[in-house]
Design a protein around this motif. Structure first.
Motif, PDB file in Angstrom:
ATOM      1  N   ALA A 113      23.610  37.097  -8.103  1.00 57.41           N
ATOM      2  CA  ALA A 113      24.918  36.452  -8.260  1.00 57.41           C
ATOM      3  C   ALA A 113      25.308  35.609  -7.050  1.00 57.41           C
ATOM      4  CB  ALA A 113      25.977  37.518  -8.503  1.00 57.41           C
ATOM      5  N   TYR A 114      24.447  35.518  -6.053  1.00 61.50           N
ATOM      6  CA  TYR A 114      24.787  34.852  -4.799  1.00 61.50           C
ATOM      7  C   TYR A 114      25.195  33.386  -5.002  1.00 61.50           C
ATOM      8  CZ  TYR A 114      24.347  32.856  -0.139  1.00 61.50           C
ATOM      9  OH  TYR A 114      24.596  32.190   1.024  1.00 61.50           O
ATOM     10  N   ASP A 115      24.372  32.607  -5.692  1.00 59.48           N
ATOM     11  CA  ASP A 115      24.671  31.178  -5.860  1.00 59.48           C
ATOM     12  C   ASP A 115      25.978  30.956  -6.618  1.00 59.48           C
ATOM     13  OD1 ASP A 115      22.399  30.355  -4.473  1.00 59.48           O
ATOM     14  OD2 ASP A 115      21.155  30.337  -6.284  1.00 59.48           O
ATOM     15  N   GLN A 116      26.238  31.763  -7.630  1.00 60.86           N
ATOM     16  CA  GLN A 116      27.494  31.656  -8.369  1.00 60.86           C
ATOM     17  C   GLN A 116      28.681  32.007  -7.478  1.00 60.86           C
ATOM     18  OE1 GLN A 116      26.193  34.224 -11.694  1.00 60.86           O
ATOM     19  NE2 GLN A 116      27.211  32.679 -12.976  1.00 60.86           N
ATOM     20  N   ALA A 117      28.545  33.041  -6.663  1.00 63.02           N
ATOM     21  CA  ALA A 117      29.623  33.452  -5.773  1.00 63.02           C
ATOM     22  C   ALA A 117      29.936  32.349  -4.753  1.00 63.02           C
ATOM     23  CB  ALA A 117      29.256  34.745  -5.059  1.00 63.02           C
ATOM     24  N   VAL A 118      28.903  31.711  -4.232  1.00 63.42           N
ATOM     25  CA  VAL A 118      29.111  30.603  -3.285  1.00 63.42           C
ATOM     26  C   VAL A 118      29.876  29.472  -3.971  1.00 63.42           C
ATOM     27  CG1 VAL A 118      27.929  28.792  -1.983  1.00 63.42           C
ATOM     28  CG2 VAL A 118      27.164  31.160  -1.786  1.00 63.42           C
TER      29      VAL A 118
END
Length: 128
Positions: A113-118
């Motif tokens: 989920a890192y890219d979405q959170a960024v």
């Protein structure tokens, strides 16, 4: 699953709070909002007259709410443009630089989920 941390800076806690629900929808493991600054202390939330209230530690306490640890630190803080109000430190107040971002959003998410959170944080006005 691996975890990743994100540190993002905002102009205010309210601005940072704006993306919390979306981060929770991404199943963020941990989310925290903190105020950060270069001086110790909590800051002043009230106005008082130093002539009638002699219980303050000087200009750095009066304007920054700082709690200096020594006389030398007190003098250096009082000389800061932030305390004196005589200058904004040579920065253009309206440019989007990091000088006025004093709220830190710390997020821990699963790596998937890192890219979405960024993206969510940047859309909310955060700088990573």
């Amino acid at each position: 699953m691996a975890e990743r941390g994100i540190l993002a800076y905002f102009h205010s806690p309210q601005e940072a709070q704006g993306c919390i629900s979306k981060l929770q929808a991404l199943r963020a493991i941990d989310v925290q909002i903190d105020k950060v600054g270069q001086y110790p202390g909590q800051g002043n939330d009230e106005t008082f007259n130093p002539l009638s209230n002699s219980d303050f530690d000087g200009l750095s306490h009066l304007t920054l709410g700082a709690a200096p640890s020594s006389q030398d630190a007190r003098i250096l803080m009082a000389a800061s443009p932030d305390a004196s109000g005589m200058s904004d430190g040579g920065h253009d107040f309206y440019t989007d630089d990091m000088t006025r971002r004093d709220t830190l959003l710390t997020v821990v998410v699963n790596e998937a989920a890192y890219d979405q959170a960024v993206r969510v944080i940047e859309e909310a006005g955060g700088r990573i």
